[in-house]
Design a protein around this motif. Sequence first.
Motif, PDB file in Angstrom:
ATOM      1  N   SER A   1       7.306  14.619  -8.937  1.00  0.00           N
ATOM      2  CA  SER A   1       7.801  15.925  -9.385  1.00  0.00           C
ATOM      3  C   SER A   1       9.131  15.829 -10.118  1.00  0.00           C
ATOM      4  O   SER A   1       9.472  16.699 -10.913  1.00  0.00           O
ATOM      5  N   GLY A   2       9.894  14.766  -9.850  1.00  0.00           N
ATOM      6  CA  GLY A   2      11.178  14.584 -10.533  1.00  0.00           C
ATOM      7  C   GLY A   2      12.319  15.350  -9.893  1.00  0.00           C
ATOM      8  O   GLY A   2      13.454  15.269 -10.365  1.00  0.00           O
TER       9      GLY A   2
ATOM     10  N   LYS B   1       0.823  -1.215   0.000  1.00  0.00           N
ATOM     11  CA  LYS B   1       0.000   0.000   0.000  1.00  0.00           C
ATOM     12  C   LYS B   1       0.860   1.269   0.000  1.00  0.00           C
ATOM     13  O   LYS B   1       0.362   2.355  -0.282  1.00  0.00           O
ATOM     14  N   PHE B   2       2.146   1.134   0.312  1.00  0.00           N
ATOM     15  CA  PHE B   2       3.044   2.290   0.341  1.00  0.00           C
ATOM     16  C   PHE B   2       3.540   2.692  -1.045  1.00  0.00           C
ATOM     17  O   PHE B   2       4.046   3.790  -1.230  1.00  0.00           O
ATOM     18  N   PHE B   3       3.400   1.818  -2.038  1.00  0.00           N
ATOM     19  CA  PHE B   3       3.936   2.099  -3.365  1.00  0.00           C
ATOM     20  C   PHE B   3       3.363   3.375  -3.974  1.00  0.00           C
ATOM     21  O   PHE B   3       4.103   4.236  -4.438  1.00  0.00           O
ATOM     22  N   TYR B   4       2.037   3.475  -4.007  1.00  0.00           N
ATOM     23  CA  TYR B   4       1.401   4.621  -4.653  1.00  0.00           C
ATOM     24  C   TYR B   4       1.823   5.957  -4.034  1.00  0.00           C
ATOM     25  O   TYR B   4       2.252   6.859  -4.760  1.00  0.00           O
ATOM     26  N   PRO B   5       1.709   6.138  -2.708  1.00  0.00           N
ATOM     27  CA  PRO B   5       2.088   7.445  -2.163  1.00  0.00           C
ATOM     28  C   PRO B   5       3.579   7.776  -2.347  1.00  0.00           C
ATOM     29  O   PRO B   5       3.934   8.932  -2.538  1.00  0.00           O
ATOM     30  N   VAL B   6       4.435   6.765  -2.313  1.00  0.00           N
ATOM     31  CA  VAL B   6       5.861   7.030  -2.542  1.00  0.00           C
ATOM     32  C   VAL B   6       6.078   7.488  -3.974  1.00  0.00           C
ATOM     33  O   VAL B   6       6.789   8.464  -4.232  1.00  0.00           O
ATOM     34  N   LEU B   7       5.456   6.807  -4.929  1.00  0.00           N
ATOM     35  CA  LEU B   7       5.583   7.224  -6.329  1.00  0.00           C
ATOM     36  C   LEU B   7       4.973   8.602  -6.546  1.00  0.00           C
ATOM     37  O   LEU B   7       5.517   9.416  -7.304  1.00  0.00           O
TER      38      LEU B   7
END
Length: 50
Positions: free
Chosen positions: A18-19, A7-13
């Motif tokens: 912003s790059g 579940k942490f993948f989306y918020p980290v990405l």
Amino acid sequence: MVPIFTKFFYPVLKFLESGTVQNLKSAVLYVSDYFNLSDEDCQEKIKSGR
């Protein structure tokens, strides 16, 4: 309650979207705010003690 690992993948990405160069502390704060984690949740450790 702390979400499962995946579940942490989306918020980290989303945080990295912003790059720009970011630091780990900013990422942790962003994700903890995203999930509305309490201080107690943030202090929780995995079985290995990390």
